[in-house]
Design a protein around this motif. Structure first.
Motif, PDB file in Angstrom:
ATOM      1  N   ALA B  86     -10.052  10.161  61.202  1.00  0.00           N
ATOM      2  CA  ALA B  86      -9.051   9.102  61.325  1.00  0.00           C
ATOM      3  C   ALA B  86      -9.036   8.179  60.112  1.00  0.00           C
ATOM      4  CB  ALA B  86      -9.268   8.296  62.617  1.00  0.00           C
ATOM      5  N   LEU B  87      -9.121   8.761  58.930  1.00  0.00           N
ATOM      6  CA  LEU B  87      -9.012   7.942  57.716  1.00  0.00           C
ATOM      7  C   LEU B  87      -7.553   7.528  57.545  1.00  0.00           C
ATOM      8  CD1 LEU B  87     -11.290   9.976  55.289  1.00  0.00           C
ATOM      9  CD2 LEU B  87     -11.861   7.994  56.687  1.00  0.00           C
ATOM     10  N   PHE B  88      -7.320   6.283  57.125  1.00  0.00           N
ATOM     11  CA  PHE B  88      -5.952   5.812  56.955  1.00  0.00           C
ATOM     12  C   PHE B  88      -5.344   6.479  55.724  1.00  0.00           C
ATOM     13  CE2 PHE B  88      -8.181   2.021  58.844  1.00  0.00           C
ATOM     14  CZ  PHE B  88      -7.808   2.335  60.133  1.00  0.00           C
ATOM     15  N   PRO B  89      -4.286   7.290  55.922  1.00  0.00           N
ATOM     16  CA  PRO B  89      -3.776   8.090  54.801  1.00  0.00           C
ATOM     17  C   PRO B  89      -3.080   7.239  53.738  1.00  0.00           C
ATOM     18  CG  PRO B  89      -2.398   8.418  56.751  1.00  0.00           C
ATOM     19  CD  PRO B  89      -3.560   7.563  57.177  1.00  0.00           C
ATOM     20  N   HIS B  90      -2.647   6.029  54.108  1.00  0.00           N
ATOM     21  CA  HIS B  90      -1.897   5.214  53.156  1.00  0.00           C
ATOM     22  C   HIS B  90      -2.807   4.251  52.386  1.00  0.00           C
ATOM     23  CE1 HIS B  90      -2.128   3.226  57.016  1.00  0.00           C
ATOM     24  NE2 HIS B  90      -1.925   2.068  56.431  1.00  0.00           N
ATOM     25  N   MET B  91      -4.110   4.439  52.501  1.00  0.00           N
ATOM     26  CA  MET B  91      -5.042   3.540  51.805  1.00  0.00           C
ATOM     27  C   MET B  91      -6.007   4.353  50.946  1.00  0.00           C
ATOM     28  SD  MET B  91      -6.148   0.932  54.808  1.00  0.00           S
ATOM     29  CE  MET B  91      -4.934   0.259  55.933  1.00  0.00           C
ATOM     30  N   TYR B  99     -11.695  -2.047  55.322  1.00  0.00           N
ATOM     31  CA  TYR B  99     -10.814  -2.465  56.415  1.00  0.00           C
ATOM     32  C   TYR B  99     -11.505  -3.376  57.428  1.00  0.00           C
ATOM     33  CZ  TYR B  99      -6.968  -2.049  59.749  1.00  0.00           C
ATOM     34  OH  TYR B  99      -5.920  -2.331  60.591  1.00  0.00           O
ATOM     35  N   ARG B 131      -7.217   8.589  46.944  1.00  0.00           N
ATOM     36  CA  ARG B 131      -6.574   8.620  48.244  1.00  0.00           C
ATOM     37  C   ARG B 131      -7.335   9.615  49.122  1.00  0.00           C
ATOM     38  NH1 ARG B 131      -1.943   5.472  49.661  1.00  0.00           N
ATOM     39  NH2 ARG B 131      -1.143   4.642  47.711  1.00  0.00           N
ATOM     40  N   HIS B 133      -6.410  12.008  50.986  1.00  0.00           N
ATOM     41  CA  HIS B 133      -6.017  13.422  51.015  1.00  0.00           C
ATOM     42  C   HIS B 133      -6.535  14.185  49.801  1.00  0.00           C
ATOM     43  CE1 HIS B 133      -2.787  13.155  47.974  1.00  0.00           C
ATOM     44  NE2 HIS B 133      -2.693  11.927  48.410  1.00  0.00           N
TER      45      HIS B 133
END
Lengths: 256, 344, 267
Positions: B86-91, B99, B131, B133
């Motif tokens: 559940a890593l935040f993809p937009h960060m 966070y 990032r 990804h």
């Protein structure tokens, strides 16, 4: 693959079928002659005449007002709707109902809304057009956002909560950013749909605020003129540009 | 040893199906605790209840003296490492790890320092601006780990932490997790279905099945002294023979008698658990059978043979004595080997 | 959520209500219950128009299917990055202004239009053909407008079929064509039906194409409803017609869902 040969021709033929009529209109728009089908030389004079045409300019202004308002309203409502139906409703009937305006015929929606506005004596004008456009654009935005929500790992929001964020903070810091590709695509789609929308506008608009498609409709009914060709070319180009931008931005933001 | 987390008579049902059935557990400070069970055993529900994502039907969860049952997840001093990470993809990696600290409104300088040093600890010092990804599976896992421990929670919960990794990376990460747990001094609670993972990492293991805790013990104890047939079957490889004891022999339900001189009251139904290493293949063996399969491991080989004992027998042989499938075989075991297991 | 449903259910409800009332002398609505509107809708004139609409839309759907299926199949045979480009190419015209796309066919088909000019110039014909203002022109305009809506769902269905299914069929002794016919076609039926509905539904309700390309000679249900609301100002009767159209389309959706369920064994 061996199948490409014959099927490739089908694809080429279909593309020709789809683009030839449009291409012809664009070529004709640069025709100097006033007689529609005789090529007498290259000219851009019909474009300059277009920009002097008061009714076209007024239509454009109204269309932009409607388009931008519809875009904002339908994105906000559409995204909330999508979250609502995917997260908080397991009933497929509710889901189908919420997305219905995208599927039911525009004519049925148009007369229904006309009937509704007249039943509550709401004066027809740009407001009613914006409300009506929002109804069906919102359904498209919701459909796109729903697709994205289903792709997103539900653990993302839980992770943010687990790390100490408030539910409100989670919504703005995690939910909305991860829906961004859908929001951008939905916004551009809503704008394009609204900008080109004719049937619903035709029924829910008042007489004093014609949008661009209404203006085009009344021009087209009187036959082929080089001025329509020019207007058509510009509108085509504008829509194509927006669609391509939205494709691009979706691709870009999906790589994030 | 002080009790850090006291799970007391916890129950939870989904649609009248019990996911947690009167579960009680005590987890100690600085312990590496594993909750082990097959899928559907309720282990994930228990973990999510500890994190605050599932409400309880009854029972208490007392963390450090405080009942946290009604504390929302964002206010619990517990963090969860998600199975999907559940890593935040937009960060970026840095923003992901920062966070939790930012939600605590820590000063910028402190956040930068703590995130940077923790990223260095997990071996991602030069990845801060990436990032998520762009990371490999192992790197993502380290980010998720860093993000979950940066707030120094009282307990770190890990949901199947290694299941998404390749075998080789998984072995490295097992050691890494142990090392890190020592270094940061946080109590770890791992949920897993992989007994090897639990056995190699945990100080103590709770084995769960059908919403109940079957046994809580150290890995060695679980292997040597399973409390019931389920645990005996679930942990390690074994041959479980069911019958009753009478005059130094086990009478199977099909009438066959096998050696067993372990102390137990006569007549009661028991299971005799034999580990593969308890049984030997020998020409003098009194029990005869036919080899039905062989699994070669390198140093030794697990043989499965049909010997008329209601279930096939599993035993180990050296790598120079591997029989062929279909061969006749003779086996034996001493009367005092194995463990008597009773239904709980 | 409540607002949304209100905005969608209310219009339909109001129309449904109107359909039972009477028309006022100068338009408007007289609120006394009647079934006359329904009886009137059964008049042979209106049934005929409905029949024309269904016939034209079915023709359009059939043509779109015959062209759209091979097109979708061709796209799935391309390399993945080319597939996206081909899809955008096919769908792009759909996102442009509908009126303008219809207008382009006036340019093409009118008696002094490009097609006639070309044929005259080549000496194939000596007098301009009457191409515009015919049912054929209406079919052409609708086909042009909605063909992308056929290609897209079929493509989606085809691309979702695991290629190894076809390979398994070939491996088990089927010829390429047999594998296509027995494995790919059945699995593409749901997407194909969606495509058919997507083309049929907007075709039936369309009133722009019949007006601009049919020249008012080919009247479809859409024109009739529009006229009842905006010209004759007989809202109750227009409502009946609209309800008839919507009911027909809902039945169509139900039929499609049913067939899909039977083909795939589940929803």
């Amino acid at each position: 693959m061996t199948g490409v040969g014959k099927l490739g021709w089908v694809l080429a033929a279909v593309c020709f079928f789809l683009y030839a009529p449009i291409a012809i209109v664009i070529v004709m728009s640069f025709n100097a002659s006033k007689i529609p089908f005789q090529w007498t030389g290259f000219s851009t004079k019909w474009y300059s005449e277009l920009f002097a045409n008061a009714s076209v300019l007024e239509g454009l202004r109204n269309s932009l007002i409607v388009g931008v308002s519809t875009m904002i309203l339908s994105v906000v409502l559409g995204v909330l709707l999508a979250i609502g139906i995917t997260r908080h409703s397991t009933s497929s009937a509710v889901q189908a109902l919420a997305l219905a305006p995208a599927i039911i015929p525009d004519l049925a929606l148009a007369i229904g809304l006309l009937a509704l506005f007249s039943a509550i004596s709401f004066p027809l004008g740009l407001t009613t057009v914006i409300l009506s456009h929002t109804i069906f654009c919102m359904a498209f935005v919701a459909a796109i956002a729903r697709g994205r929500i289903l792709q997103i790992d539900p653990a993302l929001e839980e992770a943010a909560l687990d790390l100490g964020d408030t539910p409100r903070g989670v919504f703005f810091r995690v939910t909305v950013p991860s829906l961004m590709p859908a929001i951008i695509a939905g916004a551009l789609l809503a704008f394009t749909l609204s900008f080109d929308e004719f049937v619903i506008t035709f029924f829910t608009n008042g007489p004093s605020t014609p949008t661009l498609p209404i203006v085009i409709y009344s021009m087209v009914r009187f036959g082929v003129t080089p001025e329509i060709n020019a207007l058509a070319s510009l509108v085509l180009l504008f829509s194509v540009a927006i669609v391509l931008i939205s494709q691009r931005s979706v691709k870009l933001s999906q790589s994030i | 040893m002080t009790v850090l987390l006291d799970i007391h008579n916890v129950s939870k049902a989904f649609d009248q199906l019990a996911a947690l059935d009167n579960v009680s557990l005590q987890i100690h400070t600085n312990e590496f605790f594993a909750i082990l069970g097959p899928s559907g055993s309720g282990k994930t529900t228990l973990l999510r209840a500890l994190a605050g994502f599932e409400s309880l039907d009854s029972g208490q969860i007392v963390l450090d003296g405080q009942d946290v049952a009604d504390v929302p997840p964002n206010e619990r001093p517990v963090n969860l490492m998600f199975q999907s990470y559940a890593l935040f993809p937009h960060m970026t990696v840095f923003d992901n790890v920062a966070y939790g600290l930012r939600r605590e409104k820590r000063p910028q300088g402190e956040i930068a320092e703590r995130v940077t040093s923790l990223l260095a600890t997990v071996g991602l010092g030069d990845m801060a601006t990436r990032r998520t990804h762009q990371l490999s599976g192992g790197q993502k896992q380290r980010v998720a780990l860093a993000r979950a421990i940066v707030k120094r929670p009282k307990i770190l919960l890990l949901d199947e932490p290694l299941s998404a990794l390749d075998r080789k990376v998984r072995e490295d990460m097992q050691l890494e997790l142990k090392r890190l747990q020592h270094e940061v001094g946080i109590t770890f609670v791992v949920v897993t279905h992989d007994q090897e993972e639990a056995m190699s990492m945990a100080d103590r293991i709770a084995v769960m099945d059908q919403g109940r805790v079957e046994q809580v013990a150290t890995p060695v104890e679980l292997y040597k002294n399973p409390g019931n047939p389920f645990v005996a079957n679930f942990i390690g490889t074994s041959t479980l023979l069911r019958g009753h004891l009478s005059s130094g022999r086990l009478h199977l339900t099909n009438g066959v008698k096998v050696p067993c001189s372990l102390p137990s009251e006569d007549g009661a139904e028991i299971w005799l658990m034999l580990r593969p290493e308890d049984i030997s293949q020998t020409p003098a063996g009194a029990i005869t059978g036919t080899v039905i399969s062989t699994n070669f491991y390198g140093p030794n080989c697990l043989v499965v043979a049909e010997c008329g004992l209601e279930i096939p027998v599993k035993y180990l042989v050296g790598n120079s004595e591997v029989p062929r499938v279909g061969d006749a075989t003779k086996i034996s075991w001493a009367g005092d080997t194995g463990v008597v297991v009773r239904a709980s | 959520m409540g607002y949304v449903i209100a905005f969608m259910v209310l219009p339909v409800a109001i129309i449904a209500t109107y359909s039972f009332f009477q028309r006022g002398q100068y338009g408007g609505i007289v609120y006394s219950l009647t079934l006359d509107n329904f009886a009137r809708a059964l008049d042979s004139l209106y049934v005929g128009i409905l029949g024309t609409s269904v016939a034209l839309s079915s023709t359009v759907t059939l043509l779109a299917l015959l062209i759209g299926f091979p097109t979708a199949l061709a796209i799935t045979k391309l390399q993945p990055q080319h597939q996206n480009i081909a899809l955008v190419l096919v769908i792009l015209p759909f996102w442009t202004n509908f009126l303008i796309r219809t207008y382009a066919w006036i340019v093409l088909l009118s008696s002094e239009g490009l097609l006639n000019q070309g044929l005259l110039g080549l000496g194939i014909i000596s007098d301009p053909l009457a191409l515009l203002y015919t049912p054929g022109a209406v079919v052409m305009g609708l086909l042009y407008a909605y063909l992308p809506l056929m290609v897209l769902p079929i493509y989606a269905a085809l691309s979702r079929i695991d290629p190894s299914l076809r390979e398994a069929a070939i491996d088990l002794g089927a010829s390429r064509f047999t594998a296509l016919r027995q494995v790919v076609f059945p699995l593409a039926i749901p997407g194909t039906l969606v495509g058919c509905v997507f083309v049929f539904v907007p075709s039936v309700g369309n009133f722009i194409v019949p007006e601009l390309l049919g020249g008012g000679k080919t009247v479809m249900v859409g024109n009739l409803i529009r006229d009842q609301f905006l010209k004759a100002r007989d809202w109750p009767f227009g409502s009946v017609l609209a309800i008839a159209m919507v009911v027909m389309l809902v039945l169509l959706f139900a039929l499609q869902a049913r067939i899909t369920k039977r083909v795939l064994g589940q929803g």
